[in-house]
Design a protein around this motif. Sequence first.
Motif, PDB file in Angstrom:
ATOM      1  N   LEU A 194      23.418  22.884   7.529  1.00 32.24           N
ATOM      2  CA  LEU A 194      22.877  21.253   7.091  1.00 32.24           C
ATOM      3  C   LEU A 194      23.781  21.058   5.878  1.00 32.24           C
ATOM      4  CD1 LEU A 194      18.922  21.570   7.485  1.00 32.24           C
ATOM      5  CD2 LEU A 194      20.833  20.566   8.924  1.00 32.24           C
ATOM      6  N   LEU A 195      24.239  21.805   4.865  1.00 31.06           N
ATOM      7  CA  LEU A 195      24.937  21.300   3.919  1.00 31.06           C
ATOM      8  C   LEU A 195      26.540  21.024   4.272  1.00 31.06           C
ATOM      9  CD1 LEU A 195      25.230  21.136   0.975  1.00 31.06           C
ATOM     10  CD2 LEU A 195      25.966  23.515   0.797  1.00 31.06           C
ATOM     11  N   ILE A 196      26.974  21.799   5.439  1.00 33.30           N
ATOM     12  CA  ILE A 196      28.382  21.554   5.891  1.00 33.30           C
ATOM     13  C   ILE A 196      28.304  20.175   6.518  1.00 33.30           C
ATOM     14  CG2 ILE A 196      30.122  22.304   7.445  1.00 33.30           C
ATOM     15  CD1 ILE A 196      29.590  25.049   6.662  1.00 33.30           C
ATOM     16  N   LEU A 197      27.141  20.190   7.602  1.00 32.75           N
ATOM     17  CA  LEU A 197      26.974  18.757   8.140  1.00 32.75           C
ATOM     18  C   LEU A 197      27.096  17.622   7.403  1.00 32.75           C
ATOM     19  CD1 LEU A 197      26.253  17.113  10.578  1.00 32.75           C
ATOM     20  CD2 LEU A 197      24.053  17.877  10.385  1.00 32.75           C
ATOM     21  N   LEU A 198      26.314  17.486   6.232  1.00 33.80           N
ATOM     22  CA  LEU A 198      26.146  16.545   5.409  1.00 33.80           C
ATOM     23  C   LEU A 198      27.301  16.072   4.704  1.00 33.80           C
ATOM     24  CD1 LEU A 198      22.614  17.218   3.954  1.00 33.80           C
ATOM     25  CD2 LEU A 198      23.256  15.528   5.586  1.00 33.80           C
ATOM     26  N   LEU A 199      27.852  17.249   4.211  1.00 32.76           N
ATOM     27  CA  LEU A 199      29.396  17.155   3.574  1.00 32.76           C
ATOM     28  C   LEU A 199      30.325  16.358   4.546  1.00 32.76           C
ATOM     29  CD1 LEU A 199      31.364  17.622   1.301  1.00 32.76           C
ATOM     30  CD2 LEU A 199      31.742  20.060   2.364  1.00 32.76           C
ATOM     31  N   GLY A 200      30.326  16.766   5.516  1.00 32.98           N
ATOM     32  CA  GLY A 200      31.397  16.155   6.603  1.00 32.98           C
ATOM     33  C   GLY A 200      31.018  14.747   7.055  1.00 32.98           C
ATOM     34  N   VAL A 201      29.852  14.344   7.253  1.00 28.55           N
ATOM     35  CA  VAL A 201      29.266  12.985   7.488  1.00 28.55           C
ATOM     36  C   VAL A 201      29.694  12.252   6.134  1.00 28.55           C
ATOM     37  CG1 VAL A 201      27.464  11.424   7.745  1.00 28.55           C
ATOM     38  CG2 VAL A 201      27.531  13.615   9.011  1.00 28.55           C
ATOM     39  N   GLY A 202      29.233  12.935   4.921  1.00 35.28           N
ATOM     40  CA  GLY A 202      29.592  12.006   3.680  1.00 35.28           C
ATOM     41  C   GLY A 202      31.021  11.598   3.692  1.00 35.28           C
ATOM     42  N   LEU A 229      25.372  13.371  14.545  1.00 36.25           N
ATOM     43  CA  LEU A 229      26.306  13.165  15.716  1.00 36.25           C
ATOM     44  C   LEU A 229      26.816  11.903  16.235  1.00 36.25           C
ATOM     45  CD1 LEU A 229      28.092  14.802  18.081  1.00 36.25           C
ATOM     46  CD2 LEU A 229      25.885  15.205  19.121  1.00 36.25           C
ATOM     47  N   LYS A 230      25.737  11.219  16.285  1.00 37.60           N
ATOM     48  CA  LYS A 230      25.892   9.911  16.942  1.00 37.60           C
ATOM     49  C   LYS A 230      26.918   8.945  16.058  1.00 37.60           C
ATOM     50  CE  LYS A 230      21.046   9.810  18.781  1.00 37.60           C
ATOM     51  NZ  LYS A 230      19.757   9.388  18.457  1.00 37.60           N
ATOM     52  N   THR A 231      26.702   9.227  14.704  1.00 37.18           N
ATOM     53  CA  THR A 231      27.657   8.538  13.754  1.00 37.18           C
ATOM     54  C   THR A 231      29.100   8.808  13.838  1.00 37.18           C
ATOM     55  OG1 THR A 231      25.677   8.581  12.122  1.00 37.18           O
ATOM     56  CG2 THR A 231      28.056   8.133  11.405  1.00 37.18           C
ATOM     57  N   CYS A 232      29.298  10.173  14.105  1.00 40.20           N
ATOM     58  CA  CYS A 232      30.707  10.534  14.424  1.00 40.20           C
ATOM     59  C   CYS A 232      31.274   9.768  15.687  1.00 40.20           C
ATOM     60  CB  CYS A 232      30.607  12.168  14.377  1.00 40.20           C
ATOM     61  SG  CYS A 232      30.504  12.900  12.834  1.00 40.20           S
ATOM     62  N   LEU A 233      30.121   9.938  16.691  1.00 44.91           N
ATOM     63  CA  LEU A 233      30.908   9.258  18.067  1.00 44.91           C
ATOM     64  C   LEU A 233      30.999   7.869  17.950  1.00 44.91           C
ATOM     65  CD1 LEU A 233      28.457  11.184  20.614  1.00 44.91           C
ATOM     66  CD2 LEU A 233      30.866  11.524  20.154  1.00 44.91           C
ATOM     67  N   THR A 291      41.061   6.409   8.987  1.00 41.55           N
ATOM     68  CA  THR A 291      41.852   7.206   8.093  1.00 41.55           C
ATOM     69  C   THR A 291      41.941   8.894   8.245  1.00 41.55           C
ATOM     70  OG1 THR A 291      40.393   7.462   6.258  1.00 41.55           O
ATOM     71  CG2 THR A 291      41.782   5.504   6.367  1.00 41.55           C
ATOM     72  N   MET A 292      42.945   9.312   7.771  1.00 41.29           N
ATOM     73  CA  MET A 292      42.782  10.803   7.896  1.00 41.29           C
ATOM     74  C   MET A 292      41.510  11.545   7.272  1.00 41.29           C
ATOM     75  SD  MET A 292      45.173  12.366   9.398  1.00 41.29           S
ATOM     76  CE  MET A 292      44.704  13.974   8.935  1.00 41.29           C
ATOM     77  N   ARG A 293      40.871  10.893   6.160  1.00 39.60           N
ATOM     78  CA  ARG A 293      39.520  10.952   5.517  1.00 39.60           C
ATOM     79  C   ARG A 293      38.229  11.085   6.608  1.00 39.60           C
ATOM     80  NH1 ARG A 293      36.485   7.963   0.592  1.00 39.60           N
ATOM     81  NH2 ARG A 293      34.490   9.148   1.074  1.00 39.60           N
ATOM     82  N   ILE A 312      34.822  14.011  10.296  1.00 35.03           N
ATOM     83  CA  ILE A 312      34.216  14.067  11.370  1.00 35.03           C
ATOM     84  C   ILE A 312      34.320  15.674  11.959  1.00 35.03           C
ATOM     85  CG2 ILE A 312      34.427  13.535  14.054  1.00 35.03           C
ATOM     86  CD1 ILE A 312      34.793  10.684  13.086  1.00 35.03           C
ATOM     87  N   LEU A 313      35.387  16.280  11.409  1.00 36.65           N
ATOM     88  CA  LEU A 313      35.787  17.535  11.997  1.00 36.65           C
ATOM     89  C   LEU A 313      34.895  18.407  11.216  1.00 36.65           C
ATOM     90  CD1 LEU A 313      39.623  17.713  12.335  1.00 36.65           C
ATOM     91  CD2 LEU A 313      38.050  17.519  14.137  1.00 36.65           C
ATOM     92  N   VAL A 314      34.431  18.404   9.873  1.00 34.67           N
ATOM     93  CA  VAL A 314      33.678  19.145   9.218  1.00 34.67           C
ATOM     94  C   VAL A 314      32.383  18.998   9.535  1.00 34.67           C
ATOM     95  CG1 VAL A 314      32.909  19.354   6.819  1.00 34.67           C
ATOM     96  CG2 VAL A 314      35.228  19.083   7.218  1.00 34.67           C
TER      97      VAL A 314
END
Length: 378
Positions: free
Chosen positions: A167-175, A293-297, A311-313, A318-320
């Motif tokens: 969950l920590l990795i997920l939140l980091l990636g979405v952030g 996941l919906k946010t990334c999509l 951007t690359m960010r 999204i990958l993280v």
Amino acid sequence: MPRDWLVSSRRRRDGAATRWCSTSGSVFRPEERQLAKMTAGFQLGVIGSLTLSVASSVAIVICNKALISTLGFPFATTLTSWHLMVTFCTLHVAQRMRFFEPKVIDGQTVILFGLLNGTSIGLLNLSLGFNSIGFYQMTKLAIIPFTVMLETIFLKKRFSESIKFSLLILLLGVGIASVTDLKLNLLGSVLSGLAIATTCVGQILTNTIQKRLKVSSTQLLYQSAPYQAAILFATGPFVDHLLTNRSVFAHNYSAPVVGFIVLSCLIAVSVNFSTFLVIGTTSPVTYQVLGHLKTCLVLSFGYTLLHDPFTMRNILGILVAIFGMALYSYFSVRESKKKSAGDPLPVSQMPEKEVEPLMATNDVNGDTKKANGVTHDC
């Protein structure tokens, strides 16, 4: 041919009189076969509900973006009240056609639950209106850890270190992918805090009510949708006017606007149904993970179809986030298998000891009955 084998084969054909099957000396208990079928069906149902939730949510975001950005209809709260009204009407027709059987739930429980969910939607919209986009995204990210905290404190639910790490990795990636500027203000912070609290409590109750009171997602949505729609229908025009300085009643309802509103309401039936279904069959935390996941999509669709700035960010985030979701899915499935090894039924079908209404004192008719045992067919 050995006589024992012939007797075994005859018993396997007759089945009903023996209640057991034998092949080459191995015994297959009918309870185990029935459990395997039920588990497989439950897993397919979960996958189907997750797929429906993702597809319908992405579709309604694209539809609403066209309605709000392109056609100039910014009244999100009022639109949500229409979504819920159409959802209730659709379920009422389905109930009259015997697609599902309604179940009476304690009135006080349903009313408070519906008002709580309606209030959370209004507060989320107000939070977006009085905060920057970045701070609003942080508000949505905060829902997961707050939900984990509430379930740990009040429901005594335990989350493994592996789940917390994913969950920590997920939140980091979405952030990384979605959070931009962070401008703070007192009113916006208060609204965000209230939105987080009401959203978390509402989603936890969605899961808990379905399991403890033995109601399906359709039955709960059918009972609560009118109250959610009522509070948003009453407060929506005021909230939208506060956020946009425009009146929903004075808007020019052209044919394209009406068409997209109707399309949005029809998609919303699937969104609302799948939301209750996902939370009921999985958990509030899993639903929030699915939401990211919906946010990334949506970000990806915005770039590919609508040519939004990317951007690359955004790509890195999204990958993280996808990596975090994959870890969460892996650890969740692994822990579910370990837990199901000691459970006679899938978790959502386990009989609960507590059957009293969650927010009222009166008993609900029929909720004290135990779940039926599995049948013993070979």
